[in-house]
Design a protein around this motif. Structure first.
Motif, PDB file in Angstrom:
ATOM      1  N   SER A 118       0.792  -1.412   0.064  1.00  0.00           N
ATOM      2  CA  SER A 118       0.153   0.050  -0.197  1.00  0.00           C
ATOM      3  C   SER A 118       0.829   1.254  -0.109  1.00  0.00           C
ATOM      4  O   SER A 118       0.344   2.354  -0.063  1.00  0.00           O
ATOM      5  CB  SER A 118      -0.915   0.027   1.304  1.00  0.00           C
ATOM      6  OG  SER A 118      -0.160   0.158   2.297  1.00  0.00           O
ATOM      7  N   HIS A 197      -0.535   6.898   5.294  1.00  0.00           N
ATOM      8  CA  HIS A 197      -1.795   6.281   5.659  1.00  0.00           C
ATOM      9  C   HIS A 197      -1.378   5.146   6.667  1.00  0.00           C
ATOM     10  O   HIS A 197      -0.243   4.623   6.667  1.00  0.00           O
ATOM     11  CB  HIS A 197      -2.869   5.877   4.626  1.00  0.00           C
ATOM     12  CG  HIS A 197      -2.234   4.844   3.715  1.00  0.00           C
ATOM     13  ND1 HIS A 197      -2.520   3.450   4.122  1.00  0.00           N
ATOM     14  CD2 HIS A 197      -1.506   4.553   2.762  1.00  0.00           C
ATOM     15  CE1 HIS A 197      -1.946   2.791   3.202  1.00  0.00           C
ATOM     16  NE2 HIS A 197      -1.190   3.523   2.142  1.00  0.00           N
ATOM     17  N   MET A 233      -7.088  -2.804   5.918  1.00  0.00           N
ATOM     18  CA  MET A 233      -7.548  -1.636   5.321  1.00  0.00           C
ATOM     19  C   MET A 233      -7.089  -0.284   5.906  1.00  0.00           C
ATOM     20  O   MET A 233      -6.708  -0.550   7.060  1.00  0.00           O
ATOM     21  CB  MET A 233      -8.972  -1.664   5.363  1.00  0.00           C
ATOM     22  CG  MET A 233      -9.686  -2.820   4.622  1.00  0.00           C
ATOM     23  SD  MET A 233     -11.659  -2.892   4.938  1.00  0.00           S
ATOM     24  CE  MET A 233     -11.942  -1.662   3.338  1.00  0.00           C
ATOM     25  N   ASN A 234      -7.352   0.797   5.152  1.00  0.00           N
ATOM     26  CA  ASN A 234      -6.972   2.203   5.852  1.00  0.00           C
ATOM     27  C   ASN A 234      -8.222   3.045   5.941  1.00  0.00           C
ATOM     28  O   ASN A 234      -9.381   2.578   5.591  1.00  0.00           O
ATOM     29  CB  ASN A 234      -5.846   2.991   4.843  1.00  0.00           C
ATOM     30  CG  ASN A 234      -6.230   3.122   3.532  1.00  0.00           C
ATOM     31  OD1 ASN A 234      -7.548   3.124   3.235  1.00  0.00           O
ATOM     32  ND2 ASN A 234      -5.510   3.431   2.771  1.00  0.00           N
ATOM     33  N   ASN A 236      -9.316   5.258   4.266  1.00  0.00           N
ATOM     34  CA  ASN A 236     -10.049   5.517   2.884  1.00  0.00           C
ATOM     35  C   ASN A 236     -10.946   4.542   2.400  1.00  0.00           C
ATOM     36  O   ASN A 236     -11.553   4.500   1.423  1.00  0.00           O
ATOM     37  CB  ASN A 236      -8.944   5.885   1.854  1.00  0.00           C
ATOM     38  CG  ASN A 236      -8.214   6.912   2.330  1.00  0.00           C
ATOM     39  OD1 ASN A 236      -8.474   7.992   2.939  1.00  0.00           O
ATOM     40  ND2 ASN A 236      -6.803   7.072   2.180  1.00  0.00           N
ATOM     41  N   ASP A 238      -9.481   1.716   1.416  1.00  0.00           N
ATOM     42  CA  ASP A 238      -8.731   0.945   0.311  1.00  0.00           C
ATOM     43  C   ASP A 238      -8.443  -0.329   0.998  1.00  0.00           C
ATOM     44  O   ASP A 238      -7.917  -0.281   2.234  1.00  0.00           O
ATOM     45  CB  ASP A 238      -7.471   1.656   0.243  1.00  0.00           C
ATOM     46  CG  ASP A 238      -7.540   3.276  -0.387  1.00  0.00           C
ATOM     47  OD1 ASP A 238      -8.674   3.193  -1.269  1.00  0.00           O
ATOM     48  OD2 ASP A 238      -6.940   4.068  -0.121  1.00  0.00           O
ATOM     49  N   CYS A 240      -5.631  -3.008   1.383  1.00  0.00           N
ATOM     50  CA  CYS A 240      -4.190  -2.973   1.199  1.00  0.00           C
ATOM     51  C   CYS A 240      -3.659  -4.305   1.334  1.00  0.00           C
ATOM     52  O   CYS A 240      -2.755  -4.601   0.506  1.00  0.00           O
ATOM     53  CB  CYS A 240      -3.449  -2.290   2.460  1.00  0.00           C
ATOM     54  SG  CYS A 240      -4.088  -0.638   3.042  1.00  0.00           S
ATOM     55  N   SER A 263     -13.672  -2.146   7.455  1.00  0.00           N
ATOM     56  CA  SER A 263     -13.662  -0.582   7.121  1.00  0.00           C
ATOM     57  C   SER A 263     -13.865   0.054   8.562  1.00  0.00           C
ATOM     58  O   SER A 263     -13.274   1.114   8.907  1.00  0.00           O
ATOM     59  CB  SER A 263     -14.475  -0.325   6.158  1.00  0.00           C
ATOM     60  OG  SER A 263     -14.362   0.923   5.587  1.00  0.00           O
TER      61      SER A 263
END
Length: 304
Positions: A118, A197, A233-234, A236, A238, A240, A263
């Motif tokens: 990521s 991030h 995940m981050n 946003n 996304d 990863c 999320s």
């Protein structure tokens, strides 16, 4: 999942059945709901880049160090990041001292993949002299107590340590601009890493009976689970990285449900990490203030 085999072997049939029966009623033996995390605490050492994380009974420490090395030939302008894990027999009797086992390797890979793929850390900012010298970061993760879900606890510890790490400032001099001076912290303030991030891992445990899913499995729950999946995940949203272990199959709808839950949980954990780092930075700045005794006026004489 080799350590889980040892763990499940120690459990009695009645214990397993009790845990599974409770899960059928959306109950967990520690009183949590299926998608509740255990209590999370994040602490820091006095040195930059050291963190200590407690997730329920799971206890993990992480340390970040850096050294100047030659860059990889295919990436002359980029520094590097490596994850190392240490599973002590003191943390769990099933861990063997010496060579890292399959679980230690897997844990390191999950965290490494989440950070590296990521591009969470700006590795170009670690370049000191293109093609010659770059900073190589090393994250050492030590498992102090295995209370279950080592991946998430270790991942949080690694992120917190990276957020508080500072590398020495460097300057170039000489006629050809190739002479490198590494400044000690008392001469020039060290530089924090550029972190784009935070890739937060969220681990799910699966049980074949009626497709039961929970997050943050405890030590005993890991002894009963048939499979697990870690979603990184981050904030946003996304994805990863995703890692699935165990032989149980997972329906597409369940995977999508896990992604939605991950999320939300990743956002919550990110807030906790950032708040802990913020408190650390305030303390760090206060420690740096040099308190001088007030100077006496005119040799100590007071003016009326």
């Amino acid at each position: 999942m080799e350590e889980r085999l040892a763990n499940s072997w120690k459990m009695t049939l009645n214990e397993k059945q009790f845990i599974e029966t409770a899960l059928l009623s959306d109950l967990r033996i520690d009183g949590r709901q299926p998608f509740d995390y255990r209590r999370l605490t994040i602490k820091f050492g006095r040195e930059d880049g050291s963190s200590e994380v407690q997730l329920g009974q799971t206890h993990v420490m992480a340390f970040v160090t850096a050294q100047l090395v030659q860059p990889y030939k295919d990436r002359p302008n980029e520094g590097s990041l490596a994850i190392f894990t240490e599973f002590s027999p003191m943390a769990d009797p099933s861990f063997e001292a010496g060579r890292p086992g399959e679980s230690a390797v897997e844990l390191g890979r999950i965290i490494d993949r989440g950070l590296r793929e990521s591009r969470a850390i700006d590795t170009e900012s670690l370049c000191v002299l293109a093609g010659k010298l770059v900073w190589s970061l090393r994250v050492d993760i030590h498992i102090l107590d295995n209370g279950g879900n080592l991946v998430d606890a270790a991942n949080i510890a690694a992120l917190a340590a990276l957020k508080t790490f500072r590398r020495p400032e460097c300057s170039l001099a000489g006629e050809d601009g190739q002479e490198i001076t590494v400044h000690p912290p008392e001469v020039q303030e060290p530089l924090p890493l550029i972190v784009h991030h935070l890739p937060v891992s969220v681990t799910f445990a699966f049980f074949t009976t009626d497709n039961i899913v929970i997050i943050d499995p405890s030590y005993l729950e890991e002894g009963v689970m048939q499979g697990k999946m870690t979603v990184t995940m981050n904030t946003n949203g996304d994805i990863c990285a995703i890692q699935k272990g165990g032989g149980v199959g997972i329906m597409h709808s369940v995977v999508m449900q896990c992604l939605r839950i991950a999320s939300v949980k990743a956002a919550d954990i990110t807030i906790k990490i950032n708040k802990a780092v913020e408190s650390y930075e305030i303390e760090r700045n206060l420690r740096k203030i040099k308190r001088h005794p007030p100077k006496a006026l005119d040799g100590g004489k007071s003016h009326s």
